[in-house]
Write a protein that holds these residues in place. Structure first.
Motif, PDB file in Angstrom:
ATOM      1  N   THR A  81      24.165 -16.940  44.030  1.00 17.78           N
ATOM      2  CA  THR A  81      25.160 -15.932  44.391  1.00 17.78           C
ATOM      3  C   THR A  81      25.834 -16.309  45.706  1.00 17.78           C
ATOM      4  N   TYR A  88      24.867 -10.594  46.825  1.00 13.49           N
ATOM      5  CA  TYR A  88      23.952 -11.335  47.705  1.00 13.49           C
ATOM      6  C   TYR A  88      23.218 -10.366  48.636  1.00 13.49           C
ATOM      7  N   ASP A 224      29.385 -11.785  41.476  1.00 17.99           N
ATOM      8  CA  ASP A 224      28.870 -10.521  42.000  1.00 17.99           C
ATOM      9  C   ASP A 224      29.908  -9.752  42.793  1.00 17.99           C
TER      10      ASP A 224
END
Length: 240
Positions: A81, A88, A224
């Motif tokens: 990530t 994260y 993400d």
């Protein structure tokens, strides 16, 4: 007591060195091509072990226990990530929550050992390397019986999951030093059993099935930083 501990330390170091040599002989040349790289790798392995306190230290895949598998999956997901992203940061929070839970258990053991007079030796007694093997234990049945007693008759561990195998090796050492029964008596005094309602540790309870499912979904998903990551659906840990 001091001479027994010194003898234990010498034998423990010899066993660890012998185990490492046995494992590496077939895979590595006698003299590593890059000694500095080899040294750095060994230092990193030990740092990783002390940071994550794997429940089953002898499992290099970290897949035998649910909690080890969950922590390992979180670490692998974070490695993939982008640093600084929402995902994260979320993963980092849950990784630290799991590590804090494990450190809290270790701190309980350290408190008892120090109370028994092992101020300088506590950290050494609580160190378990990844090369730990049941074959090298001196009294595995007695150690396992004591671990079961600690799990059922004290609050030193969570009652909702099996006790970590790493403490089996530590109890074997305490048996060798003839202080295991004293340790058990102190544990019962310092950490008596609690009701389920009293066992809650706000911020540190981990919902392992949910965590594993979410990490697996994340591994198969996209970036993400997309909208899905920004939804306020809470962290992977159960913050009740």
């Amino acid at each position: 007591m001091g001479s027994a501990f010194t003898k234990f330390c010498m034998q423990f170091c010899c066993c660890c060195c012998a185990g490492d040599e046995d494992d590496e002989d077939e895979k590595q040349p006698l003299v590593p091509q890059d000694p500095l790289e080899y040294f750095n790798r060994e230092v990193q392995k030990r740092r990783d072990e002390e940071t994550n306190l794997w429940s089953t230290p002898g499992d290099p895949s970290h897949s035998e226990r649910d909690d080890d598998r969950a922590l390992y999956a979180l670490l692998q997901a974070r490695n993939k990530t982008r640093m600084g992203s929402t995902g994260y940061r979320r993963l980092s929070v849950d990784i630290e929550a799991m590590r804090d839970t494990r450190r809290e258990v270790r701190d309980k053991w350290k408190t008892i050992l120090e109370n028994l007079g092992f101020m300088a030796e506590a950290d050494s007694l609580l160190t378990v390397s990844a090369g730990a093997s049941h074959d090298r234990m001196r009294n595995a049945p007695a150690a396992r019986a004591l671990l079961h007693t600690l799990h059922s008759e004290t609050s030193i561990f969570s009652s909702r999951e099996p006790p970590p195998e790493r403490y089996l090796f530590i109890l074997d050492r305490l048996l060798y030093l003839d202080i295991a029964e004293d340790f058990l008596a102190k544990a019962k005094r310092f950490y008596p059993p609690k009701d389920d309602s009293d066992e809650e540790m706000p911020g540190l309870n981990i919902n392992l099935p949910l965590l594993l499912a979410r990490v697996e979904a994340m591994n198969g998903g996209g970036d993400d930083d997309e909208d899905e990551s920004d939804r306020d659906d809470g962290n992977l840990s159960d913050r009740s």
